[in-house]
Design an enzyme around this catalytic site. Sequence first.
Site, PDB file in Angstrom:
ATOM      1  N   GLU A 169       0.833  -1.204   0.000  1.00 33.92           N
ATOM      2  CA  GLU A 169       0.000   0.000   0.000  1.00 33.92           C
ATOM      3  C   GLU A 169       0.868   1.256   0.000  1.00 33.92           C
ATOM      4  O   GLU A 169       0.575   2.233  -0.690  1.00 33.92           O
ATOM      5  CB  GLU A 169      -0.942   0.003   1.199  1.00 33.92           C
ATOM      6  CG  GLU A 169      -1.933   1.141   1.201  1.00 33.92           C
ATOM      7  CD  GLU A 169      -2.913   1.090   0.044  1.00 33.92           C
ATOM      8  OE1 GLU A 169      -3.074   2.133  -0.627  1.00 33.92           O
ATOM      9  OE2 GLU A 169      -3.506   0.029  -0.199  1.00 33.92           O
ATOM     10  N   GLU A 225       1.653   6.509  -6.976  1.00 33.89           N
ATOM     11  CA  GLU A 225       0.573   7.400  -7.409  1.00 33.89           C
ATOM     12  C   GLU A 225       0.954   8.867  -7.221  1.00 33.89           C
ATOM     13  O   GLU A 225       0.725   9.695  -8.116  1.00 33.89           O
ATOM     14  CB  GLU A 225      -0.713   7.090  -6.650  1.00 33.89           C
ATOM     15  CG  GLU A 225      -1.385   5.819  -7.095  1.00 33.89           C
ATOM     16  CD  GLU A 225      -2.727   5.584  -6.420  1.00 33.89           C
ATOM     17  OE1 GLU A 225      -3.153   6.438  -5.612  1.00 33.89           O
ATOM     18  OE2 GLU A 225      -3.348   4.559  -6.710  1.00 33.89           O
TER      19      GLU A 225
END
Length: 118
Positions: free
Chosen positions: A66, A73
Amino acid sequence: MSWIKTRLKSFGYAFNGLWTLFRTETHAQIHLLALVVVTVAGLITGLERWEWLAIILTIALVVAAEGMNTALEALSDALHPGHHPLVGKAKDVAAGAVLFCAIAALAVALIVFLPHWL
């Protein structure tokens, strides 16, 4: 002494990264909730050492995935704010890797907990 200060600063940056991850990312917050639930369930169930090892490594895998997804991102958005097919592909693959790790974590949890509960 300078070496020690540099190392401590590095740890500070890393803890800041974890804080930012859990404070700002909804999916990371869901993973954190799962971490707490699984830890409490493990304490109540009385897991053995090898079971804790499997749980801890699985939790670390999901949180690391994660974190990498979030970092990719953010970097992608900074470098190419508009839509780009390769950026989209990279984001999709990273999100897929997190999903794969989360599914594996669920499988590990079932393998560890079900024998105790049935």
